[in-house]
Design an enzyme around this catalytic site. Structure first.
Site, PDB file in Angstrom:
ATOM      1  N   GLU A   1      47.592  41.528  45.228  1.00 21.19           N
ATOM      2  CA  GLU A   1      46.296  40.480  44.936  1.00 21.19           C
ATOM      3  C   GLU A   1      45.345  41.200  44.294  1.00 21.19           C
ATOM      4  O   GLU A   1      44.738  42.424  44.461  1.00 21.19           O
ATOM      5  CB  GLU A   1      45.888  39.772  46.015  1.00 21.19           C
ATOM      6  CG  GLU A   1      47.018  39.041  46.659  1.00 21.19           C
ATOM      7  CD  GLU A   1      46.860  38.235  47.925  1.00 21.19           C
ATOM      8  OE1 GLU A   1      47.477  37.377  48.123  1.00 21.19           O
ATOM      9  OE2 GLU A   1      45.907  38.497  48.743  1.00 21.19           O
TER      10      GLU A   1
ATOM     11  N   GLU B   1      58.237  39.220  43.350  1.00 15.95           N
ATOM     12  CA  GLU B   1      59.378  38.820  42.390  1.00 15.95           C
ATOM     13  C   GLU B   1      59.294  39.523  41.062  1.00 15.95           C
ATOM     14  O   GLU B   1      59.994  40.273  40.210  1.00 15.95           O
ATOM     15  CB  GLU B   1      59.939  37.601  42.336  1.00 15.95           C
ATOM     16  CG  GLU B   1      60.113  36.915  43.500  1.00 15.95           C
ATOM     17  CD  GLU B   1      59.081  36.311  44.240  1.00 15.95           C
ATOM     18  OE1 GLU B   1      59.166  35.270  44.921  1.00 15.95           O
ATOM     19  OE2 GLU B   1      58.003  36.640  43.993  1.00 15.95           O
TER      20      GLU B   1
ATOM     21  N   CYS C   1      57.470  32.676  38.854  1.00 15.49           N
ATOM     22  CA  CYS C   1      58.491  33.885  38.944  1.00 15.49           C
ATOM     23  C   CYS C   1      59.788  33.170  38.593  1.00 15.49           C
ATOM     24  O   CYS C   1      60.772  33.826  38.171  1.00 15.49           O
ATOM     25  CB  CYS C   1      58.563  34.223  40.490  1.00 15.49           C
ATOM     26  SG  CYS C   1      56.987  35.189  40.517  1.00 15.49           S
TER      27      CYS C   1
ATOM     28  N   ASN D   1      53.965  41.833  46.604  1.00 17.46           N
ATOM     29  CA  ASN D   1      52.788  40.932  45.891  1.00 17.46           C
ATOM     30  C   ASN D   1      51.670  41.825  45.908  1.00 17.46           C
ATOM     31  O   ASN D   1      51.281  42.645  46.910  1.00 17.46           O
ATOM     32  CB  ASN D   1      52.624  39.497  46.468  1.00 17.46           C
ATOM     33  CG  ASN D   1      52.398  39.659  47.873  1.00 17.46           C
ATOM     34  OD1 ASN D   1      52.747  40.599  48.833  1.00 17.46           O
ATOM     35  ND2 ASN D   1      51.460  38.780  48.356  1.00 17.46           N
TER      36      ASN D   1
ATOM     37  N   CYS E   1      57.751  31.354  43.461  1.00 17.05           N
ATOM     38  CA  CYS E   1      56.961  30.270  42.946  1.00 17.05           C
ATOM     39  C   CYS E   1      57.577  29.891  41.321  1.00 17.05           C
ATOM     40  O   CYS E   1      58.492  30.364  40.825  1.00 17.05           O
ATOM     41  CB  CYS E   1      55.504  30.909  42.601  1.00 17.05           C
ATOM     42  SG  CYS E   1      55.234  32.117  41.343  1.00 17.05           S
TER      43      CYS E   1
END
Length: 136
Positions: A43, A54, A92, A41, A89
């Protein structure tokens, strides 16, 4: 193979850029041709441009022309300490629906090599919307 992918995902947590949430996530996507694509990830201060591990892995693969996938391993935790399972999530899951067969694509969420659960995309996204819904 699953345990090796879990180890690789755990090792790659260090590359996560979770500079605001401190919730680091790493993934290892396996294409049907056997090639592995890692993702973390990343940010952003404005949050909207943030991308999950992902999708990073999927977009790396797709950008190289790979469109068929077998599985993805996902690990994650606060400050990079993995103590619970981290499922993908909804966004994804939708990307997975766009590129994977929901009946056969495997999603492995793990704490470590010995503590993991495996699901199909269909199990995590029942009645998912995909390319077949757009067919005339």
């Amino acid at each position: 193979m699953i345990k090796e992918d879990i180890r690789l995902a755990l090792d790659n947590l260090k590359f996560s850029r979770a500079i605001y949430s401190n919730f680091k996530v790493s993934s290892v996507l396996t294409a049907k041709n056997g090639k592995k694509y890692t993702g973390v990830n990343i940010e952003s201060a404005s949050y909207t441009p943030t991308i999950c591990a992902e999708r990073t892995a999927f977009f790396k693969a797709v950008s190289e022309g790979v469109l068929e996938f077998e599985s993805i391993v996902i690990v994650g935790g606060k400050n990079g300490k993995v103590t619970n399972l981290t499922p993908p999530c909804g966004v994804c899951r939708q990307v997975m629906m766009d590129y994977c067969d929901p009946k056969t694509f495997k999603i492995i969420i793990a704490i470590d090599e010995d503590n993991y659960q495996e699901y199909t995309l269909e199990q995590l996204l029942p009645l998912g919307f995909g390319a077949k819904n757009l067919e005339g």
